[in-house]
Motif scaffolding. Structure first.
Motif, PDB file in Angstrom:
ATOM      1  N   ARG A  12       0.834  -1.200   0.000  1.00  0.00           N
ATOM      2  CA  ARG A  12       0.000   0.000   0.000  1.00  0.00           C
ATOM      3  C   ARG A  12       0.875   1.259   0.000  1.00  0.00           C
ATOM      4  O   ARG A  12       0.620   2.205  -0.746  1.00  0.00           O
TER       5      ARG A  12
ATOM      6  N   ASP B  45       0.786   4.159  -2.732  1.00  0.00           N
ATOM      7  CA  ASP B  45       0.398   5.518  -2.372  1.00  0.00           C
ATOM      8  C   ASP B  45       1.455   6.528  -2.786  1.00  0.00           C
ATOM      9  O   ASP B  45       1.134   7.636  -3.202  1.00  0.00           O
TER      10      ASP B  45
ATOM     11  N   ASN C  59       0.098   6.735  -6.662  1.00  0.00           N
ATOM     12  CA  ASN C  59      -0.892   7.787  -6.412  1.00  0.00           C
ATOM     13  C   ASN C  59      -0.280   9.132  -6.030  1.00  0.00           C
ATOM     14  O   ASN C  59      -1.004  10.107  -5.839  1.00  0.00           O
TER      15      ASN C  59
ATOM     16  N   ARG D  10       0.769  10.350  -3.287  1.00  0.00           N
ATOM     17  CA  ARG D  10       0.318  10.985  -2.038  1.00  0.00           C
ATOM     18  C   ARG D  10       1.501  11.024  -1.083  1.00  0.00           C
ATOM     19  O   ARG D  10       1.637  10.170  -0.206  1.00  0.00           O
TER      20      ARG D  10
ATOM     21  N   ALA E  96       1.873   8.965   2.342  1.00  0.00           N
ATOM     22  CA  ALA E  96       2.790   7.826   2.301  1.00  0.00           C
ATOM     23  C   ALA E  96       3.860   7.950   3.380  1.00  0.00           C
ATOM     24  O   ALA E  96       4.263   6.961   3.987  1.00  0.00           O
TER      25      ALA E  96
END
Lengths: 275, 293
Positions: B250, B254, B258, B260, B264
């Motif tokens: 994950r 992230d 993504n 982020r 993160a």
């Protein structure tokens, strides 16, 4: 004492079963890597090796530029192992043969280091690579791995078992520290050096997350990422014979290193756990 | 008695490369992670806004994150318990005085050379729905054809088995080394006193192995949280439908997919807290021992 024959027979049987179960995944990978595409796709699966390993390996090799990936992995694993061992030997020598301010910082330092595996610092480390323009270079793949308190502790523990008389005599004779280091310390550390080489080589060869993050050019990828690419290049029907041939190639080298250095590796580990 | 070389600068010179590397690539980034976790960072830009505990609040109110957190915990506990139990039993068998013990040892420690990605690829092959050997065997033996990698729970089980298998070599190596230090005399006199094998193991061998067990416990926990990334990425890519999306996977998505960054970083920080806890526990319990990656 406890020498019942039945007991031994059971041990043998158990061990053989365990050996087979453990080897089973690799055995089937190996069988499939020798099959033609057609044979790799029949159900029930074929249990007898075929004769297509070379052509499958060549295909895997060409498909993801494996030759280059293989050399990249080999290069970074050797460089990191050698530099790590060198720096660890130097640091352990400092910690055991000199008195200086900060001498007792080794344990706090190794403790903190253990608390910082790559994932807990990956974002700033990645940004550092950007800042240094190290993305897609061997620097990014190697330099951040160079320090190892593991290695320092391993060598320190071994150096403490060397009789003090040896360095005392050397000092009385006026031998310079670095000469003592190269002519005495390094040669008698051979077993530990080989043990650490196995550990660090396999550790580096297996790296996945970091190479995935800092490399995006085809020429700089490592072999582990090549496996993912082999899998990803298949959309409809995975050619398992080719993918498994690639997988076998990827596991061959660390296995070889383990076999070659097996004896000193086990000795080195045994020395470590023996307090 | 003073038995040290005398030099004011040499020890520092010897240590400096290590210290520089640690400072640049470990200490500084770790500190920076901590700072970043309190910021909102615009993707593809350098704009940073201090956001206090925003990232953490968001994280712990995110059901998906909590799910990954639980998943990681289950993954770790299972891999560690299964791995240590199996490898201890194997090491005990290997430690028997039998013919060919050395050969058996070689045939059982080789998984140490496996990488997470290699074991992921092999397991993906074994459990693939088209012609996987596992599907075939379960069909022949039990007449069932489980959807190994498309059913979330089963995929999670496959990941656990693959991780445990990959770790076997490492764990066996250390248990064998630990067993070498268990004194034969103590075991023999206990046998003469009539203690059975199980009793001897419980009263003598297991307690004497506890430093090894504890060391392996810590290493396996750290492995299961961090080093299993390659295994997941090759075997399941966190799927199906997040079923194997453990914390490290994950975090990767992230940040790198993504973008982020602050979020993160907060995820990283939680992992840091976790490993700090484990490490403190370890140093308090076993004192000054050696650690391997």
């Amino acid at each position: 004492m406890v020498k019942r024959r039945g007991h031994k027979l059971i041990t043998h049987i158990l061990l053989i079963v365990i050996v087979l179960i453990t080897a089973f995944p690799v055995l089937f990978a190996l069988i499939t890597s020798t099959l033609s595409f057609k044979d790799a796709f029949v159900f029930p699966p074929i249990m007898i090796p075929g004769g297509h390993f070379i052509s499958n390996a060549v295909e895997a090799w060409n498909r993801v530029n494996m030759g280059r990936l293989f050399l990249n992995s080999l290069f970074i694993s050797i460089v990191v192992a050698v530099v790590k061992i060198t720096l660890s030997l130097m640091a352990a020598f400092a910690f055991t043969h000199f008195k200086f301010v900060g001498r007792n910082l080794l344990f706090p330092m190794s403790m903190i280091t253990q608390m910082l595996p790559l994932p807990v610092r990956i974002i700033p480390t990645f940004e550092l690579m950007n800042l240094f323009h190290w993305i897609n270079t061997y620097y990014a793949l190697t330099v951040p791995f160079f320090a190892s308190t593991t290695g320092i502790l391993l060598f320190r523990q071994f150096f403490l078992t060397i009789p003090r008389d040896l360095s005392d005599a050397a000092r009385v004779d006026g031998v310079k520290p670095m000469r003592y280091f190269f002519q005495v310390i390094v040669p008698i550390s051979r077993t530990n050096i080989s043990a650490l080489f196995v550990i660090e080589f396999i550790f580096m060869w297996s790296q996945y997350l970091w190479p995935l993050v800092v490399i995006n050019s085809a020429n700089m990828r490592v072999i582990q990422i090549g496996l993912k690419m082999l899998l990803a290049s298949e959309q409809i029907a995975p050619e398992w014979n080719i993918i498994m041939a690639g997988t076998i190639i990827a596991m061959l080298f660390p296995l070889l290193v383990l076999i070659i250095f097996r004896k000193s590796f086990s000795q080195g580990i045994a020395m470590q756990t023996d307090k | 008695m003073e038995s040290y070389f005398k030099s004011k600068w040499l020890p520092y010179l010897l240590l400096s490369p290590t210290l520089i590397i640690l400072a640049f690539f470990l200490f500084y980034p770790a500190f920076e992670t901590f700072l970043l976790s309190f910021y909102k960072v615009a993707p593809y830009g350098n704009r940073k806004i201090f956001a206090g505990l925003f990232n953490f609040k968001q994280m712990f109110s995110d059901k998906d994150y909590i799910y990954s957190f639980t998943l990681s915990l289950i993954f770790s506990v299972t891999v560690v318990l299964a791995g240590l139990t199996v490898s201890l039993l194997i090491a005990l068998l290997l430690n028997q005085k039998i013919k060919g013990a050395r050969v058996y040892r070689s045939l059982l420690i080789w998984p140490y050379a496996l990488s997470p990605a290699v074991s992921g690829a092999i397991f993906r092959f074994l459990f693939n729905p088209a012609n996987g050997y596992m599907g075939y065997f379960t069909k022949v033996l039990f007449n069932i054809e489980p959807k190994w990698l498309t059913n979330g729970n089963l995929a999670f089980v496959v990941v656990i088995v693959a991780a445990t298998w990959k770790n076997l070599g490492y764990n066996i190596i250390f248990y064998l080394a630990g067993l070498q230090n268990v004194q034969k005399e103590a075991l023999e006199s206990a046998a003469i006193d009539g203690a059975g094998a199980v009793r001897r193991f419980r009263a003598i061998t297991f307690p004497l192995l506890s430093p090894t067990t504890f060391f392996l416990l810590v290493m396996n926990i750290i492995y299961s949280y961090f080093a299993s990334f390659g295994l997941i990425d090759v075997l399941t890519e966190g799927g199906p439908a997040n079923a194997t999306n453990i914390l490290i996977y994950r975090l990767y998505r992230d940040f790198f997919v993504n973008s982020r960054v602050g979020y993160a970083a907060a995820e990283s920080f939680i992992l840091f807290v976790l490993v700090v806890g484990i490490t403190i526990l370890q140093f308090k319990t076993t004192g000054k021992k050696v650690y391997y990656q």
